[in-house]
Write a protein that holds these residues in place. Structure first.
Motif, PDB file in Angstrom:
ATOM      1  N   PHE A  12       0.874  -1.077   0.126  1.00 27.45           N
ATOM      2  CA  PHE A  12       0.128   0.091   0.157  1.00 27.45           C
ATOM      3  C   PHE A  12       0.848   1.310  -0.092  1.00 27.45           C
ATOM      4  O   PHE A  12       0.740   2.193  -0.759  1.00 27.45           O
ATOM      5  CB  PHE A  12      -1.069  -0.133   1.248  1.00 27.45           C
ATOM      6  N   VAL A  13       1.839   1.185   0.949  1.00 34.81           N
ATOM      7  CA  VAL A  13       2.707   2.508   0.974  1.00 34.81           C
ATOM      8  C   VAL A  13       3.495   2.743  -0.436  1.00 34.81           C
ATOM      9  O   VAL A  13       3.827   3.848  -0.936  1.00 34.81           O
ATOM     10  CB  VAL A  13       3.751   2.378   1.992  1.00 34.81           C
ATOM     11  N   ALA A  14       3.918   1.628  -0.923  1.00 38.35           N
ATOM     12  CA  ALA A  14       4.572   1.608  -2.296  1.00 38.35           C
ATOM     13  C   ALA A  14       3.809   2.277  -3.404  1.00 38.35           C
ATOM     14  O   ALA A  14       4.194   3.226  -4.307  1.00 38.35           O
ATOM     15  CB  ALA A  14       5.043   0.270  -2.667  1.00 38.35           C
ATOM     16  N   VAL A  15       2.631   1.971  -3.422  1.00 39.89           N
ATOM     17  CA  VAL A  15       1.685   2.565  -4.406  1.00 39.89           C
ATOM     18  C   VAL A  15       1.422   3.771  -4.111  1.00 39.89           C
ATOM     19  O   VAL A  15       1.285   4.992  -5.106  1.00 39.89           O
ATOM     20  CB  VAL A  15       0.421   1.602  -4.655  1.00 39.89           C
ATOM     21  N   ALA A  16       0.983   4.227  -2.685  1.00 37.60           N
ATOM     22  CA  ALA A  16       0.455   5.436  -2.325  1.00 37.60           C
ATOM     23  C   ALA A  16       1.757   6.581  -2.875  1.00 37.60           C
ATOM     24  O   ALA A  16       1.369   7.857  -2.993  1.00 37.60           O
ATOM     25  CB  ALA A  16       0.208   5.438  -0.885  1.00 37.60           C
ATOM     26  N   ARG A  17       2.911   6.044  -2.517  1.00 39.54           N
ATOM     27  CA  ARG A  17       3.985   7.041  -2.588  1.00 39.54           C
ATOM     28  C   ARG A  17       4.268   7.331  -4.135  1.00 39.54           C
ATOM     29  O   ARG A  17       4.558   8.373  -4.607  1.00 39.54           O
ATOM     30  CB  ARG A  17       5.249   6.310  -2.048  1.00 39.54           C
ATOM     31  N   THR A  18       4.373   6.176  -4.730  1.00 34.99           N
ATOM     32  CA  THR A  18       4.662   6.323  -6.408  1.00 34.99           C
ATOM     33  C   THR A  18       3.581   6.931  -7.334  1.00 34.99           C
ATOM     34  O   THR A  18       3.454   7.314  -8.464  1.00 34.99           O
ATOM     35  CB  THR A  18       5.162   4.986  -6.975  1.00 34.99           C
ATOM     36  N   ARG A  19       2.211   6.265  -6.810  1.00 34.80           N
ATOM     37  CA  ARG A  19       0.740   6.679  -7.596  1.00 34.80           C
ATOM     38  C   ARG A  19       1.110   5.850  -8.838  1.00 34.80           C
ATOM     39  O   ARG A  19       0.427   6.308  -9.802  1.00 34.80           O
ATOM     40  CB  ARG A  19       0.500   8.182  -7.834  1.00 34.80           C
ATOM     41  N   ASN A  20       1.581   4.629  -8.650  1.00 30.66           N
ATOM     42  CA  ASN A  20       1.976   3.967 -10.050  1.00 30.66           C
ATOM     43  C   ASN A  20       2.042   2.463  -9.762  1.00 30.66           C
ATOM     44  O   ASN A  20       2.903   2.235  -9.224  1.00 30.66           O
ATOM     45  CB  ASN A  20       3.021   4.738 -10.835  1.00 30.66           C
ATOM     46  N   PHE A  21       1.036   1.741 -10.178  1.00 30.57           N
ATOM     47  CA  PHE A  21       1.021   0.293  -9.822  1.00 30.57           C
ATOM     48  C   PHE A  21       2.379  -0.317 -10.466  1.00 30.57           C
ATOM     49  O   PHE A  21       3.089  -1.258  -9.756  1.00 30.57           O
ATOM     50  CB  PHE A  21       0.038  -0.294 -10.225  1.00 30.57           C
ATOM     51  N   ARG A  23       5.374   1.123 -11.210  1.00 30.71           N
ATOM     52  CA  ARG A  23       6.723   1.521 -10.504  1.00 30.71           C
ATOM     53  C   ARG A  23       6.615   0.693  -8.922  1.00 30.71           C
ATOM     54  O   ARG A  23       7.690   0.218  -8.303  1.00 30.71           O
ATOM     55  CB  ARG A  23       6.521   2.742 -10.465  1.00 30.71           C
ATOM     56  N   ALA A  24       5.497   0.674  -8.650  1.00 32.26           N
ATOM     57  CA  ALA A  24       5.517   0.358  -7.281  1.00 32.26           C
ATOM     58  C   ALA A  24       5.805  -1.268  -6.879  1.00 32.26           C
ATOM     59  O   ALA A  24       6.555  -1.695  -6.292  1.00 32.26           O
ATOM     60  CB  ALA A  24       4.148   0.437  -6.401  1.00 32.26           C
ATOM     61  N   ALA A  25       5.253  -1.945  -8.110  1.00 32.02           N
ATOM     62  CA  ALA A  25       5.450  -3.424  -8.378  1.00 32.02           C
ATOM     63  C   ALA A  25       7.039  -3.794  -8.556  1.00 32.02           C
ATOM     64  O   ALA A  25       7.616  -4.583  -7.854  1.00 32.02           O
ATOM     65  CB  ALA A  25       4.896  -4.121  -9.408  1.00 32.02           C
ATOM     66  N   LEU A  26       7.753  -2.966  -9.084  1.00 29.71           N
ATOM     67  CA  LEU A  26       9.054  -3.034  -9.322  1.00 29.71           C
ATOM     68  C   LEU A  26       9.947  -2.675  -8.269  1.00 29.71           C
ATOM     69  O   LEU A  26      10.869  -3.498  -7.982  1.00 29.71           O
ATOM     70  CB  LEU A  26       9.611  -1.888 -10.674  1.00 29.71           C
ATOM     71  N   GLU A  27       9.476  -1.662  -7.580  1.00 31.00           N
ATOM     72  CA  GLU A  27      10.234  -1.280  -6.366  1.00 31.00           C
ATOM     73  C   GLU A  27      10.280  -2.460  -5.273  1.00 31.00           C
ATOM     74  O   GLU A  27      11.211  -2.827  -4.442  1.00 31.00           O
ATOM     75  CB  GLU A  27       9.505  -0.168  -5.858  1.00 31.00           C
ATOM     76  N   ILE A  28       8.931  -2.933  -5.091  1.00 31.63           N
ATOM     77  CA  ILE A  28       8.896  -4.169  -3.886  1.00 31.63           C
ATOM     78  C   ILE A  28       9.144  -5.548  -4.655  1.00 31.63           C
ATOM     79  O   ILE A  28       8.871  -6.575  -3.792  1.00 31.63           O
ATOM     80  CB  ILE A  28       7.813  -3.978  -3.171  1.00 31.63           C
ATOM     81  N   ARG A  29       9.386  -5.567  -5.935  1.00 36.03           N
ATOM     82  CA  ARG A  29       9.835  -6.739  -6.691  1.00 36.03           C
ATOM     83  C   ARG A  29       8.617  -7.857  -6.570  1.00 36.03           C
ATOM     84  O   ARG A  29       8.850  -8.987  -6.156  1.00 36.03           O
ATOM     85  CB  ARG A  29      11.008  -7.395  -5.953  1.00 36.03           C
ATOM     86  N   VAL A  30       7.523  -7.596  -6.921  1.00 35.95           N
ATOM     87  CA  VAL A  30       6.199  -8.310  -7.118  1.00 35.95           C
ATOM     88  C   VAL A  30       5.575  -8.133  -8.475  1.00 35.95           C
ATOM     89  O   VAL A  30       5.981  -7.065  -9.163  1.00 35.95           O
ATOM     90  CB  VAL A  30       5.123  -8.187  -5.969  1.00 35.95           C
ATOM     91  N   SER A  31       4.721  -9.122  -8.756  1.00 30.08           N
ATOM     92  CA  SER A  31       3.920  -8.813 -10.094  1.00 30.08           C
ATOM     93  C   SER A  31       2.945  -7.463  -9.947  1.00 30.08           C
ATOM     94  O   SER A  31       2.822  -7.614  -8.644  1.00 30.08           O
ATOM     95  CB  SER A  31       3.589  -9.968 -10.840  1.00 30.08           C
TER      96      SER A  31
END
Length: 300
Positions: A12-21, A23-31
């Motif tokens: 949730f924090v990754a998506v909220a910070r990047t506002r982009n699914f 980019r957030a998925a790449l950051e936390i290394r999930v699909s």
């Protein structure tokens, strides 16, 4: 009702910070699909909608904004604590890539390189000097150095040095020939030495005194991105040069250059080291962060 999974909160924090699914998925290394499922699980667990999302945008609801404000700092503290514990058994090693503008390299990073590598002999530094804005994630960098106005909001940033200030200088011969400017607008009647950035932009010169800000676009007798050439030209009396005081302090002390309009050159925050907000900071980067913080304290 079961408590939320820590991984769901991290997503949730990754998506909220990047506002982009993506980019957030790449950051936390999930699909992307796994990330979406984690957010659905979190919303179902809490019983409230946290985000309004379309194919083009992501917007937090009031509940989402509240959760982000409380959870993001807590997760960062948890990540820092885990990094410190891992640091007890992990030795900083490998290649550390940093992107920084030339003034930060020359005046801030350069004095640190030798002592840092001596303290961490298993680390190899790869420092790239560029003036333009760089996406450090897509560029393959571990960290970047920029000034505050150019920092991305989804990055963790720490001050790398104390305050800096600009200096406006000219040779004694130039001052004797053309006179001494007293106000920024006086520069419009002088020959100046200026820089053009890789983007092609030549920024105005900004001055501030007692809260009054003045911007001027003075005539350029010489345009160069090379600091050595600009310094040589200033010493030779080509024109007035505005640059960071760290470049010209010795020349002013020796009398080779004359400092002008000092009352219009107020200090401003120095550069920041910034890096992606993630729970596991590489040991080499963590070592540099700690070293830089200690260096800054000792330099005060």
């Amino acid at each position: 009702m079961a408590d939320p999974d820590l991984r769901d909160l991290d997503a949730f924090v990754a998506v909220a910070r990047t506002r982009n699914f993506r980019r957030a998925a790449l950051e936390i290394r999930v699909s992307v699909s796994s990330l979406s499922q984690r957010l659905r699980d979190l919303e179902e667990c809490l019983g409230v909608r946290l985000m309004n999302r379309t194919t083009r945008s992501v917007a937090l609801t009031e509940a989402g904004e509240l959760l982000l404000s409380r959870v993001a700092p807590a997760l960062r503290d948890v990540g820092d604590a885990l990094d410190q514990v891992r640091g007890l058994r992990e030795v900083a090693s490998g290649r550390l890539r940093i992107n920084a503008p030339p003034p930060a390299v020359d005046l801030v990073l350069a004095p640190m390189v030798g002592p840092f590598l001596e303290a961490h002999p298993q680390v190899d530094l790869d420092i790239v000097s560029e003036s333009g804005f760089v996406d450090i994630v897509s560029g393959g960098y571990d960290a970047g150095v920029r000034y505050g106005e150019h920092l991305a909001q989804d990055m963790v940033a720490i001050p790398l040095s104390g305050p800096q200030s600009y200096a406006v200088v000219a040779s004694p011969a130039y001052v004797a020939r053309r006179g001494r400017p007293k106000h920024p607008k006086d520069l419009l009647e002088h020959d100046c030495i200026r820089a053009r950035y890789s983007s092609g932009v030549m920024f105005d010169w900004d001055f501030e005194r007692a809260g009054q800000v003045v911007k001027v676009d003075p005539p350029a007798k010489l345009i160069s991105t090379n600091m050595g050439l600009a310094m040589r030209a200033a010493l030779d009396g080509v024109g007035i040069w505005a640059t960071l005081d760290g470049y010209v302090g010795d020349a002013v002390k020796s009398g080779a250059l004359v400092s002008l309009m000092e009352d219009w050159c107020e200090p401003f925050p120095g550069p920041f080291l910034y890096y992606p907000s993630r729970r596991q900071t590489p040991p080499a980067l963590r070592a540099f962060i700690d070293f830089a913080a200690d260096w800054r304290k000792r330099s005060k």
